[in-house]
Design an enzyme around this catalytic site. Sequence first.
Site, PDB file in Angstrom:
ATOM      1  NE  ARG A  84      -3.616  -0.405   2.385  1.00  0.00           N
ATOM      2  CZ  ARG A  84      -4.652  -0.755   1.621  1.00  0.00           C
ATOM      3  NH1 ARG A  84      -5.167   0.115   0.779  1.00  0.00           N
ATOM      4  NH2 ARG A  84      -5.161  -1.966   1.705  1.00  0.00           N
ATOM      5  CG  MET A 130     -13.602   2.179  -5.454  1.00  0.00           C
ATOM      6  SD  MET A 130     -14.879   2.808  -4.322  1.00  0.00           S
ATOM      7  CE  MET A 130     -15.601   1.250  -3.803  1.00  0.00           C
ATOM      8  CD  GLU A 156      -2.613   7.912  10.570  1.00  0.00           C
ATOM      9  OE1 GLU A 156      -2.445   6.758  11.017  1.00  0.00           O
ATOM     10  OE2 GLU A 156      -1.771   8.821  10.691  1.00  0.00           O
ATOM     11  CG  HIS A 214     -19.117   8.263   3.054  1.00  0.00           C
ATOM     12  ND1 HIS A 214     -18.553   7.063   2.673  1.00  0.00           N
ATOM     13  CD2 HIS A 214     -20.185   7.945   3.822  1.00  0.00           C
ATOM     14  CE1 HIS A 214     -19.262   6.070   3.201  1.00  0.00           C
ATOM     15  NE2 HIS A 214     -20.253   6.580   3.904  1.00  0.00           N
TER      16      HIS A 214
END
Lengths: 204, 204
Positions: free
Chosen positions: A65, A90, A142, A109
């Site tokens: 990642r 995504m 985070e 969102h």
Amino acid sequence: MKKIGVLISGRGSNMVALADAVRDRRMADAEIAVVISNIASAGGVVKAQERGIATAVLDHRGKTREEHDRAMAAELRKHEVDLICLAGYMRLLSPWFIREFPYRILNIHPSLLPAFTGLNAQAQALEYGVKFSGCTVHFVDEELDHGAIIRQAVVPVLPQDDEHDLAERILVEEHKIYAEAVSLVLGGKYKIEGRRVLEATESL
Amino acid sequence: MKKIGVLISGRGSNMVALADAVRDRRMADAEIAVVISNIASAGGVVKAQERGIATAVLDHRGKTREEHDRAMAAELRKHEVDLICLAGYMRLLSPWFIREFPYRILNIHPSLLPAFTGLNAQAQALEYGVKFSGCTVHFVDEELDHGAIIRQAVVPVLPQDDEHDLAERILVEEHKIYAEAVSLVLGGKYKIEGRRVLEATESL
């Protein structure tokens, strides 16, 4: 001129809405400098190219990642972006990436956060039986769908709604508030108290 | 004439709003048959008496939760109530009580559930930094602030709001939607699909 980088994985409808806002001068002195997709076939890539926006496809496969996020950060820095907008991106961002751009990453969102985080927020709202839902633009921290809220918009949930109906009604509002939130953040006329993002007015 | 029992622990402002709705004939063929408080000094007791409504004080101290709830159920049955409305009743109900009155107990909560359950919902909303909050009337189930939603109303959260400002703005909406929800439930023109409470319309 402020520069925006947009991260997408799909059709990029919110990216297009931001591009339209730039075109219509609804975002003062801003432009989309680059659209980055982790999926080569994402519909948003072609739409960005049609609008003359630079694009980059950075495949996440075979990388950690953080490796992938470091590649994205390099691309964003190459284009000297001031702000990063997630628009149907995504993948989770690494803590490294988030710390690299404090209060410089926005997400949208399709729910009234903190309700219905994660995937399929519209279906979650329908299943829960709420009478109103909406959308939220927030700073990315985070924790998933969690950072300080910049803008929200509300829509009714109607008795005959299915997931598609509700998603479409929310999407109309997403396209409005994302541009408004980007303008606010780029313009800098706000302050943050705890989690509250307060727009500067005469009284502040 | 349908009969409502109201449970309170404090000033009972939502009980008064329901009583006003009865008086103004905004709730068809309904009356408040009894107001029960677990606190003798609750301001709502006097307010109910002033309106000519029967009251009962049932002190919860020295009893188990279910013992107390059985005493309340007996009082409610004595008054032959069709529906039980919580209006600032500050105790959890026992599973026994909830199962005794399936889909016959309503609660009002000062947030857009499922966001901000529990105490001090308005302060929670402010602290979280949402741009809209509101209130929710829902059926009571065995989980706190969780049952199927009958009505919601939305209010904006303004930059200068403190907890009191927001609570007052929400309270105005509480007083409206509680009477509407009671009317809907007593009138029986709704159906429940999963958690969705759907008002009967031509299309249903």
